[in-house]
Design a protein around this motif. Sequence first.
Motif, mmCIF file in Angstrom:
data_model
loop_
_atom_site.group_PDB
_atom_site.id
_atom_site.type_symbol
_atom_site.label_atom_id
_atom_site.label_comp_id
_atom_site.label_asym_id
_atom_site.label_seq_id
_atom_site.Cartn_x
_atom_site.Cartn_y
_atom_site.Cartn_z
ATOM 1 N N THR A 1 0.813 -1.228 0.000
ATOM 2 C CA THR A 1 0.000 0.000 0.000
ATOM 3 C C THR A 1 0.842 1.272 0.000
ATOM 4 O O THR A 1 0.324 2.356 -0.230
ATOM 5 C CB THR A 1 -0.940 0.033 1.225
ATOM 6 N N LEU A 2 2.150 1.148 0.270
ATOM 7 C CA LEU A 2 2.963 2.365 0.315
ATOM 8 C C LEU A 2 4.261 2.226 -0.488
ATOM 9 O O LEU A 2 4.455 2.897 -1.488
ATOM 10 C CB LEU A 2 3.289 2.726 1.778
ATOM 11 N N LYS B 1 0.485 8.642 -3.815
ATOM 12 C CA LYS B 1 -0.556 9.665 -4.017
ATOM 13 C C LYS B 1 -0.750 10.341 -2.669
ATOM 14 O O LYS B 1 -1.103 9.688 -1.686
ATOM 15 C CB LYS B 1 -1.850 9.034 -4.524
ATOM 16 N N VAL B 2 -0.521 11.635 -2.648
ATOM 17 C CA VAL B 2 -0.334 12.341 -1.382
ATOM 18 C C VAL B 2 -1.485 13.299 -1.102
ATOM 19 O O VAL B 2 -1.929 14.033 -1.980
ATOM 20 C CB VAL B 2 1.000 13.131 -1.400
ATOM 21 N N VAL B 3 -1.945 13.270 0.149
ATOM 22 C CA VAL B 3 -2.824 14.327 0.668
ATOM 23 C C VAL B 3 -1.937 15.232 1.509
ATOM 24 O O VAL B 3 -1.322 14.770 2.476
ATOM 25 C CB VAL B 3 -3.961 13.743 1.528
ATOM 26 N N LEU C 1 -1.316 18.418 3.980
ATOM 27 C CA LEU C 1 -1.956 19.343 4.923
ATOM 28 C C LEU C 1 -0.884 20.216 5.548
ATOM 29 O O LEU C 1 -0.003 19.706 6.241
ATOM 30 C CB LEU C 1 -2.683 18.575 6.040
ATOM 31 N N GLU D 1 1.024 12.711 -7.919
ATOM 32 C CA GLU D 1 -0.361 13.162 -7.731
ATOM 33 C C GLU D 1 -0.534 13.602 -6.282
ATOM 34 O O GLU D 1 -0.283 12.827 -5.353
ATOM 35 C CB GLU D 1 -1.334 12.032 -8.076
ATOM 36 N N VAL E 1 -3.037 16.097 -3.547
ATOM 37 C CA VAL E 1 -4.176 16.986 -3.277
ATOM 38 C C VAL E 1 -3.789 17.851 -2.091
ATOM 39 O O VAL E 1 -3.488 17.332 -1.009
ATOM 40 C CB VAL E 1 -5.451 16.177 -2.931
ATOM 41 N N VAL F 1 -4.794 20.210 0.790
ATOM 42 C CA VAL F 1 -5.992 20.546 1.561
ATOM 43 C C VAL F 1 -5.912 22.019 1.971
ATOM 44 O O VAL F 1 -4.889 22.481 2.462
ATOM 45 C CB VAL F 1 -6.093 19.640 2.813
ATOM 46 N N THR G 1 -9.171 16.101 5.002
ATOM 47 C CA THR G 1 -8.652 14.845 4.433
ATOM 48 C C THR G 1 -9.798 14.046 3.816
ATOM 49 O O THR G 1 -9.648 13.454 2.744
ATOM 50 C CB THR G 1 -7.959 14.027 5.540
ATOM 51 N N ALA H 1 -10.524 15.448 0.537
ATOM 52 C CA ALA H 1 -9.418 15.157 -0.393
ATOM 53 C C ALA H 1 -9.536 13.732 -0.923
ATOM 54 O O ALA H 1 -9.254 13.457 -2.096
ATOM 55 C CB ALA H 1 -8.084 15.353 0.321
ATOM 56 N N LEU H 2 -9.965 12.826 -0.044
ATOM 57 C CA LEU H 2 -10.080 11.421 -0.463
ATOM 58 C C LEU H 2 -11.258 11.206 -1.412
ATOM 59 O O LEU H 2 -11.263 10.228 -2.166
ATOM 60 C CB LEU H 2 -10.188 10.518 0.767
ATOM 61 N N GLN I 1 -11.774 13.268 -3.752
ATOM 62 C CA GLN I 1 -11.164 13.708 -5.015
ATOM 63 C C GLN I 1 -10.222 12.633 -5.557
ATOM 64 O O GLN I 1 -10.231 12.334 -6.744
ATOM 65 C CB GLN I 1 -10.404 15.007 -4.772
ATOM 66 N N VAL I 2 -9.363 12.080 -4.694
ATOM 67 C CA VAL I 2 -8.438 11.011 -5.107
ATOM 68 C C VAL I 2 -8.570 9.863 -4.094
ATOM 69 O O VAL I 2 -7.843 9.790 -3.099
ATOM 70 C CB VAL I 2 -6.978 11.510 -5.166
ATOM 71 N N ASP J 1 -7.760 6.786 -3.987
ATOM 72 C CA ASP J 1 -6.673 5.838 -3.728
ATOM 73 C C ASP J 1 -5.396 6.539 -3.239
ATOM 74 O O ASP J 1 -4.301 6.000 -3.380
ATOM 75 C CB ASP J 1 -6.398 4.974 -4.960
ATOM 76 N N SER J 2 -5.527 7.721 -2.657
ATOM 77 C CA SER J 2 -4.365 8.357 -2.019
ATOM 78 C C SER J 2 -3.843 7.410 -0.939
ATOM 79 O O SER J 2 -4.613 6.682 -0.302
ATOM 80 C CB SER J 2 -4.762 9.680 -1.364
ATOM 81 N N ASN J 3 -2.518 7.424 -0.733
ATOM 82 C CA ASN J 3 -1.975 6.480 0.257
ATOM 83 C C ASN J 3 -1.092 7.127 1.318
ATOM 84 O O ASN J 3 -0.615 6.446 2.231
ATOM 85 C CB ASN J 3 -1.233 5.326 -0.436
ATOM 86 N N LEU J 4 -0.833 8.428 1.235
ATOM 87 C CA LEU J 4 0.022 9.055 2.244
ATOM 88 C C LEU J 4 -0.494 10.449 2.583
ATOM 89 O O LEU J 4 -0.775 11.241 1.677
ATOM 90 C CB LEU J 4 1.468 9.169 1.731
ATOM 91 N N ALA J 5 -0.592 10.737 3.877
ATOM 92 C CA ALA J 5 -0.875 12.115 4.313
ATOM 93 C C ALA J 5 0.442 12.742 4.747
ATOM 94 O O ALA J 5 1.156 12.183 5.586
ATOM 95 C CB ALA J 5 -1.859 12.104 5.477
ATOM 96 N N ARG K 1 -8.592 6.663 7.917
ATOM 97 C CA ARG K 1 -9.102 6.595 6.542
ATOM 98 C C ARG K 1 -8.145 5.804 5.647
ATOM 99 O O ARG K 1 -8.219 5.863 4.425
ATOM 100 C CB ARG K 1 -9.336 7.993 5.994
ATOM 101 N N LEU L 1 -4.755 5.931 5.374
ATOM 102 C CA LEU L 1 -3.523 6.530 4.849
ATOM 103 C C LEU L 1 -2.336 6.235 5.767
ATOM 104 O O LEU L 1 -2.479 6.144 6.980
ATOM 105 C CB LEU L 1 -3.685 8.053 4.741
ATOM 106 N N HIS L 2 -1.171 6.098 5.169
ATOM 107 C CA HIS L 2 0.072 6.179 5.931
ATOM 108 C C HIS L 2 0.337 7.668 6.191
ATOM 109 O O HIS L 2 -0.231 8.532 5.508
ATOM 110 C CB HIS L 2 1.229 5.559 5.142
#
Lengths: 59, 509
Positions: A8-9, A15-17, A19, A34, A36, A38, B108, B111-112, B114-115, B117-121, B140, B142-143
Motif C-alpha cells: 500500500t505504500l 498519491k499524497v494528501v 496538509l 499526484e 491533493v 488541503v 482529508t 481530499a479522499l 477527489q483522489v 486511492d491516495s496512500n500518504l498524508a 481513513r 492513509l500512511h
Amino acid sequence: MSDEINETLLNADLKVVNLGLESFALELTQQGVEVVHVDWTPPAGGDPALAELLSKLGV
Amino acid sequence: MSGVVINEVRRGFYLDSVALMRLSRVIAERAGVEEAALMMGTPTNKRIMADAGLLVVAGQAAEGGDLVIGIRADSQARANEVLQEALSELDKPAGHGGAAPQWRPRSTRAALKQVPDSNLALISVPGDFAAAEARKALRRGLHVMMFSDNVSLAAEVALKHEARALGRLVMGPDCGTAIINGVPLAFANAVPRGPIGLIGASGTGLQEVSCLIAQGGGGISHAIGVGGRDLKEEVGGITTLMALDALDADPGTKHIVLISKPPAAGVAARILERIGASAKSFTICFIGASDLALPVNARLADTLKAAAEDALGGVGLGTGFDPAARTGRPTPERDAVWGLFTGGTLCAEAQVIFRAAGQSVGSNAPVPGALPLDRAATGHRLIDLGADEFTHGRPHPMIDPSVRDDVLVEALASSRVGVILLDVVIGFGAHADPAGHLAHVLTAHRRPDDVRVIASVTGTDGDPQGRTAQAAKLEAAGVMVAPSNADAATLALACLGCFPVRDPTSRSA
C-alpha cells in the motif's frame, strides 16, 4: 503487516494528501506526483483539545 | 526588554508557518522594530511569543484558529505604522500565477473523495493540531508522514500504537526526510534508485548518507524517516521496527542502513534482535554510540560517511581528497574551530570526528564525550543551528540560511577562531541558494587572511540547486569545499595540525 505496508505504500504509486505547507505540495506536483493540497484551517474553532477529541470520535 | 509591545488578533485567519515566518522576518527588519512575530494563536505559539516578550493582553485572548501579530518597537507610533504594513501584506490576495483559483478540499475526507486511492498524508500543520489530523488520516487508511513538531510524546505513542494496529506507518512527528518509491518527500534529495534501504531518526543523517551513496555510484530503494523520538524507551522504536519489517520483506532492498542517535538500551536490544533475525545485511550508525553487541549480519559505522561506504560494500568515498595536502595553518593564537551547522546529525558527526582526534569539543547538542557549551567556554565549538533555541518562531536554517549569519559574523570577528566549519544542505524543501547566501555574507565581512572557511555540500546534481553549482559558489568566495561533512571536519582538524588517532571516517568492521 510488512506485506501490507509494501503493497500500500513502498511499492505503490505515491498519491499524497498534503496538509500544511503548500510548498511541499508544489514540489511534489513538479515531480509528477499526484497530490491533493488541503485548504486547511485549524478545526474545532481553533481549540486543540476539542480537535483531538473530535478526531478520536471520528469527526 | 525595552520598547512598546502591541498585539493585533485576526480571528479565523490561517496562513502556513513558513509564510508567517517569512513575513515575521520582513517586519522584524523594519527600522525601529526590535522584534516581531506573526503566529497562529495556539497554546505552544503563545508560549513562544510570551517568552520573546511579544505577547500582551490582546494577544493572550487569541485561540488556535486566530492569527496573532506581535511587534515590539521603539515607539508606539512606529509599532502602529509597522502593524499597518503587516496587515496590508496579509490582505494581499494569494498568487495563483494568473490562473483562476482552484477549488480545494477543506479536509482529508474531502481530499479522499477527489483522489480515493491516495496512500500518504503529509502533515505540516501546527503541532497542536497535527496528532488529530494524523489520526483522521490513519483511520481513513492513509500512511502518515508528520513534518510537524511540538507534538507531545504521549500523543506520538498513542498514534503509533494505533497505526501499528491498523497496519499503517507513522513517520514522525518531526520527520523532515523520506524517500518513498523514488519520491523525495519534504527535505530530501534526488538520488538514484538502488538496492540500499535507509531507516533514520535523523533527517540530515538520511540526506547525507543517501547523497554519499549516490556519490559512490549506489542507489536507494526507500528512505524511511521515523522521527527523532522513535527510539526513546517510551515510543519503543515502533516505526523503526515496522520499517525494518517492511524493508526486510521488500524484494528491492538488499542492504539496510539504520541511522540514529544512540537509542534507549531496551529499544536498541529489540532492534538488534530483529536485525539478527533477518537474512539481509545491515549497517548500524548510531552516532556517538559505542560497545554495541551486534548480530553477525550487522556492522557498526561511527560516521555517516563510514555508513555510506559500508553500504556500498567498502567503496572508499572522497579518495582523491587529501586533507594533509590542503592545509594552511592559521596563526597559533587562532587555535579554535567553530562549526556552524544547519544539520543536527552533521553537527554530531563532526563532534565524533573531533573526539576521535582527541580534541575537546563543546556543543549545544553534545554527543557522548563532548561538553555542553556552558562547560566549554573556550576551544572548539560545534553548534547545531537547527536546535530549538535558534528556531523558536523562526524558520529552520535549511529554509532560511540567515539564521546562521549573526554567529558566522561573530566567528569572523573572533581573534581565537582559526577555522570556520560549515554545512550546506540542499535538495527539495531547502532554500533555493544557500551557498549564494553564505558567499554573500562571507564576502561582505572582513576575514583575516589566516582564517580558513571549510564546508561540504549535502546534495546531488539532480537537486534543484545543483551540488556542483553550489560548491562552485562557495569556492569562488574562498571556501574550501570537502566531498563530505566528515571530510570537512577532518580538514578542519588538519588545518590545526590535528589528525584522528584512528580514522573515524573509514569503515569499522
